[in-house]
Design an enzyme around this catalytic site. Structure first.
Site, short mmCIF file in Angstrom:
data_model
loop_
_atom_site.label_atom_id
_atom_site.label_comp_id
_atom_site.label_asym_id
_atom_site.label_seq_id
_atom_site.Cartn_x
_atom_site.Cartn_y
_atom_site.Cartn_z
N GLY A 13 -5.94 -1.25 3.41
CA GLY A 13 -5.70 -2.13 2.26
C GLY A 13 -4.21 -2.24 1.95
CG PHE A 16 -0.84 -4.06 -6.90
CD1 PHE A 16 0.50 -4.29 -7.17
CD2 PHE A 16 -1.74 -5.08 -7.15
CE1 PHE A 16 0.93 -5.49 -7.68
CE2 PHE A 16 -1.32 -6.29 -7.67
CZ PHE A 16 0.01 -6.51 -7.94
N GLY A 17 -2.22 -0.58 -4.28
CA GLY A 17 -2.30 0.84 -3.94
C GLY A 17 -1.76 1.10 -2.55
CB VAL A 81 -11.55 -1.03 7.60
CG1 VAL A 81 -12.22 0.34 7.59
CG2 VAL A 81 -10.10 -0.93 8.06
CD GLU A 177 -3.47 -13.75 -17.55
OE1 GLU A 177 -3.92 -13.54 -16.41
OE2 GLU A 177 -2.44 -13.20 -18.00
CG ASP A 315 -8.83 -2.47 -8.77
OD1 ASP A 315 -8.10 -1.87 -9.58
OD2 ASP A 315 -8.89 -3.71 -8.67
CB ALA A 326 -1.25 -3.95 -10.80
CD GLN A 327 2.60 0.09 -13.65
OE1 GLN A 327 2.65 1.24 -13.23
NE2 GLN A 327 3.60 -0.74 -13.50
C1 LIG Z 1 -7.51 -12.57 -11.09
C2 LIG Z 1 -6.99 -11.19 -11.32
C3 LIG Z 1 -5.99 -10.99 -12.28
C4 LIG Z 1 -5.48 -9.72 -12.50
N1 LIG Z 1 -4.50 -9.56 -13.44
C5 LIG Z 1 -3.96 -8.35 -13.63
C6 LIG Z 1 -2.88 -8.16 -14.54
O1 LIG Z 1 -2.44 -9.11 -15.18
N2 LIG Z 1 -2.36 -6.91 -14.68
C7 LIG Z 1 -2.83 -5.85 -13.95
O2 LIG Z 1 -2.31 -4.75 -14.08
N3 LIG Z 1 -3.86 -5.99 -13.10
C8 LIG Z 1 -4.43 -7.21 -12.91
N4 LIG Z 1 -5.47 -7.37 -12.03
C9 LIG Z 1 -6.00 -6.16 -11.36
C10 LIG Z 1 -5.12 -5.75 -10.19
O3 LIG Z 1 -4.85 -6.85 -9.35
C11 LIG Z 1 -5.84 -4.65 -9.42
O4 LIG Z 1 -6.02 -3.56 -10.29
C12 LIG Z 1 -5.04 -4.19 -8.20
O5 LIG Z 1 -4.90 -5.25 -7.30
C13 LIG Z 1 -5.76 -3.03 -7.53
O6 LIG Z 1 -5.04 -2.65 -6.39
P1 LIG Z 1 -5.83 -2.04 -5.15
O7 LIG Z 1 -4.77 -1.67 -4.15
O8 LIG Z 1 -6.78 -1.01 -5.59
O9 LIG Z 1 -6.71 -3.24 -4.59
P2 LIG Z 1 -6.27 -4.69 -4.13
O10 LIG Z 1 -4.92 -5.03 -4.64
O11 LIG Z 1 -7.40 -5.57 -4.46
O12 LIG Z 1 -6.13 -4.56 -2.56
C14 LIG Z 1 -7.23 -4.32 -1.74
C15 LIG Z 1 -6.84 -4.68 -0.32
O13 LIG Z 1 -7.82 -4.16 0.57
C16 LIG Z 1 -8.11 -5.11 1.54
N5 LIG Z 1 -9.45 -4.85 2.05
C17 LIG Z 1 -10.61 -4.81 1.36
N6 LIG Z 1 -11.64 -4.54 2.17
C18 LIG Z 1 -11.10 -4.40 3.42
C19 LIG Z 1 -11.66 -4.12 4.71
N7 LIG Z 1 -12.98 -3.92 4.88
N8 LIG Z 1 -10.83 -4.05 5.77
C20 LIG Z 1 -9.49 -4.26 5.61
N9 LIG Z 1 -8.93 -4.53 4.43
C21 LIG Z 1 -9.72 -4.58 3.34
C22 LIG Z 1 -8.00 -6.44 0.82
O14 LIG Z 1 -7.78 -7.52 1.71
C23 LIG Z 1 -6.80 -6.19 -0.10
O15 LIG Z 1 -5.59 -6.56 0.51
C24 LIG Z 1 -5.99 -8.62 -11.78
C25 LIG Z 1 -7.00 -8.82 -10.82
C26 LIG Z 1 -7.49 -10.09 -10.60
C27 LIG Z 1 -8.57 -10.30 -9.57
#
Ligand SMILES: Cc1cc2nc3c(=O)[nH]c(=O)nc-3n(C[C@H](O)[C@H](O)[C@H](O)COP(=O)(O)OP(=O)(O)OC[C@H]3O[C@@H](n4cnc5c(N)ncnc54)[C@H](O)[C@@H]3O)c2cc1C
Length: 445
Positions: A13, A16-17, A81, A177, A315, A326-327
Site C-alpha cells: 500500500g 498515507f501509511g 497483493v 464537502e 485505516d 490520514a494523520q
Molecule cells: C473521500 C475521502 C476524503 C477524506 N478526507 C480526509 C481528510 O480530510 N482528512 C483526513 O485526515 N483523512 C481523510 N480521509 C481519510 C484518509 O484518506 C485515510 O485515513 C488515509 O488515506 C488512510 O491511509 P492508509 O495508508 O491506511 O490507506 P490508503 O491511503 O487508503 O492507502 C491504501 C493503499 O493500499 C493499496 N491497496 C489496497 N489493497 C491492495 C492490494 N490488494 N494490493 C496492493 N495494493 C493495495 C491502495 O491502492 C492504496 O494505495 C479521507 C478519505 C476519503 C476516502
C-alpha cells in the site's frame, strides 16, 4: 532489487501509511519494496474536488515511482497483493498481466486502507457510488456534470427535476464537502452556462441517520456547517436513513418511520467504510481478530499477535478506536519504520504507539470551512484559509502544490472550474458492477 543481504522490508500500500513508512526508512540499512495495485499515491482528502471539476487527477495523485525517485533503498512494484504466508515470510501478488508474484520479506508493513461498505446492500453500489479512488471521482464527475446536460434536454418538468436532484448519503466530512461543492456548482458556477435549464433550481439533499452533520466536530462547528450548507440552499435531513436506492432515485426512511421516495438521478454514497479485504487475509493468516468494521485488532506496537515482524497500520487496523484519518496512518507509518530500524540497531523496542491528535477540518463550499485543530475552533473564510494551507502542505510534490493553489485562485476569482470534462458515453450512464476495473475500482479495494 539486489538486497546485498540487507534486511528486506515489504510495504503493501502506497497510501498515507505505506508511503510515510517507506520515506521514514530512507536512511536505514534496509531494502524497501513497496507494492501497490495502483502506481500513484492518492491524496484522498481532495478527491471530492476532482469529482466536482476543481482539480484534475494528476494533481492529487503523483506516481509513487516519482515520489520515491531519490530514495536509493526503495523499489516500487505495481501488483495486486492477494495473500500472505506469515510462516514462510512471503507476500503473494498478481502482476498486471496476470502472472503470479511472490516477494520475500524480513519485516512486513501492510497499509491497505478501507473500502466503501453498503451495510449489507451491495446492490446499491451501482446506483450510489462511493468516493474512494480516482476511478470513483472521475465517474462521479461525469455523472454530476452529465446530469446538468441531461436536464437541459429533458422533455418533461418531472424528468428535469429528477436530473437536477442530487442526494448525498452520509453527513461526515466527505459527504459535507461533496454536498457543498455540488451546491456551489449548481448555484454559483453553472447558471450562466445553461440556456434552457435554471441550474439554480437544483435540489441538493444531504441525508444522515444520525442527529447532525459532522458528528465528530464540536456542537458549535456542527451548527455553523449546517448553517453554511443551508446558505447554499442545501436540504439537510438528519435522522433520515436510506431505505432503498435505485437508478431512478432513493427511498428515505424519515424520523417518523414514513417512507418517502425522492426522484434523483444522482445519489452519492458517503456513509460507511470497511477495512480492505486484505485485512481478512491477514486475520486468517495470523489468527488476529477484527472489529465490526473488519479492522485488525493489532497489538499496542501495531504488530500482529505472534508476529513481531508484521505490522498492520492506518485505516485497516483497529487500535483504541482511533479514527480513520490520514494523520493516524502517517504517524503509524513512521512508528513502524522506527520500530524496525531500532530492532535492527539492537535497541530496546519503542513504547506503544501513541496518536498525537492534530485535529480535524472540513470545507463547506469554496469559501467556508470548519476547523477544530491546533487548539482553534473556527469557521467561515478564515477556516477555509487554514484548511487550504494545511492541505497544500500535505500534498505530495511542489508542482502539485503550486498548480492546486492556482486552480483554487482561478475558481475563486472567475467563478469557473477548469476540469469540466464529460462525454456522451458517460454523462447519463450508471456504472455496471461488472464494468468496474479490478485494480482501481473502489468497490473491491
Ligand atoms: C473521500 C475521502 C476524503 C477524506 N478526507 C480526509 C481528510 O480530510 N482528512 C483526513 O485526515 N483523512 C481523510 N480521509 C481519510 C484518509 O484518506 C485515510 O485515513 C488515509 O488515506 C488512510 O491511509 P492508509 O495508508 O491506511 O490507506 P490508503 O491511503 O487508503 O492507502 C491504501 C493503499 O493500499 C493499496 N491497496 C489496497 N489493497 C491492495 C492490494 N490488494 N494490493 C496492493 N495494493 C493495495 C491502495 O491502492 C492504496 O494505495 C479521507 C478519505 C476519503 C476516502
Amino acid at each position: 532489487m539486489v538486497t546485498n543481504g540487507r534486511h528486506r522490508v515489504v510495504i503493501v500500500g502506497g497510501g498515507f501509511g505505506g508511503l510515510y513508512a517507506a520515506r521514514a526508512l530512507a536512511n536505514a540499512d534496509v531494502a524497501v519494496t513497496l507494492i501497490d495495485r495502483v502506481n500513484h499515491h492518492l491524496f484522498q482528502p481532495l478527491l471530492y474536488q476532482v469529482a466536482t471539476g476543481i482539480l484534475s487527477e494528476g494533481e492529487i495523485a503523483p506516481a509513487l515511482r516519482g515520489v520515491l525517485r531519490g530514495q536509493a533503498n526503495a523499489k516500487v512494484l505495481l501488483a495486486e497483493v492477494t495473500g500472505f504466508d506469515l510462516a514462510g515470510r512471503n507476500v503473494t501478488a498478481v502482476e498486471p498481466d496476470g502472472s503470479d508474484l511472490v516477494v520475500a520479506y524480513d519485516s512486513l508493513i501492510v497499509a491497505a486502507g478501507m473500502t466503501p461498505t453498503y451495510f449489507g446492500h451491495d446492490e446499491w453500489r451501482a446506483a450510489a457510488p462511493g468516493l474512494k479512488t480516482l476511478e470513483d471521482a472521475r465517474w462521479l464527475r461525469s455523472h454530476i456534470l452529465g446530469a446538468f446536460e441531461m436536464a437541459e434536454m429533458a422533455r418533461t418538468p418531472e424528468e428535469r427535476a429528477a436530473w437536477l436532484t442530487f442526494v448525498i448519503v452520509g453527513a461526515g466530512p466527505t459527504g459535507v464537502e461533496l454536498t457543498g461543492e455540488i451546491a456551489t456548482l449548481a448555484r454559483g458556477i453553472l447558471p450562466r452556462d445553461f440556456q434552457d435549464v435554471a441550474t439554480r433550481d437544483t435540489r441538493v439533499v444531504l441525508i444522515d441517520a444520525g442527529p447532525s452533520v459532522l458528528p465528530s466536530f464540536p456542537e458549535k462547528l456542527r451548527r455553523r456547517a449546517a448553517a453554511d450548507l443551508r446558505g447554499w440552499g442545501v436540504e439537510i435531513r438528519t435522522g433520515t436513513a436510506a431505505e432503498d436506492i435505485r437508478t431512478a432515485g432513493i427511498d428515505l426512511r424519515n424520523p417518523d418511520g414514513s417512507i418517502e421516495h425522492v426522484a434523483a438521478r444522482t445519489v452519492c454514497w458517503a456513509a460507511g467504510m470497511r477495512a480492505a479485504p486484505l485485512a481478512d487475509a491477514l486475520a486468517a493468516a495470523s489468527g488476529t481478530s477484527t472489529d465490526r468494521a473488519g479492522r485488525l485488532l493489532v497489538r499496542p506496537d501495531l504488530t500482529l499477535p505472534g508476529h513481531a515482524e508484521a505490522f498492520a497500520i492506518g485505516d485497516m487496523m483497529g487500535l483504541d478506536d482511533l479514527p480513520g484519518v490520514a494523520q493516524v496512518a502517517m504517524q503509524q507509518g513512521r512508528y513502524a519504520a522506527g520500530a524496525i530500524a531500532s530492532r535492527l540497531a539492537g535497541e530496546d523496542p519503542p513504547p506503544p504507539f501513541r496518536y498525537k491528535d492534530k485535529g480535524t477540518m472540513a470545507t463547506v463550499g469554496p469559501r467556508h470551512a470548519v476547523v477544530d485543530a491546533y487548539g482553534l475552533r473556527i469557521g467561515g473564510f478564515i477556516g477555509s484559509m487554514m484548511w487550504a494551507f494545511i492541505h497544500v502542505m500535505y500534498l505530495v510534490g511542489w508542482g502539485n502544490r503550486v498548480i492546486t493553489v492556482m486552480r483554487w485562485l482561478f475558481q475563486l476569482t472567475t467563478r469557473n472550474r477548469s476540469q469540466r470534462l464529460v462525454d456522451v458515453r458517460h454523462a447519463a450512464s450508471w456504472r455496471e458492477l461488472g464494468d468496474r476495473p479490478g485494480p482501481t475500482g473502489g468497490g473491491d479495494a
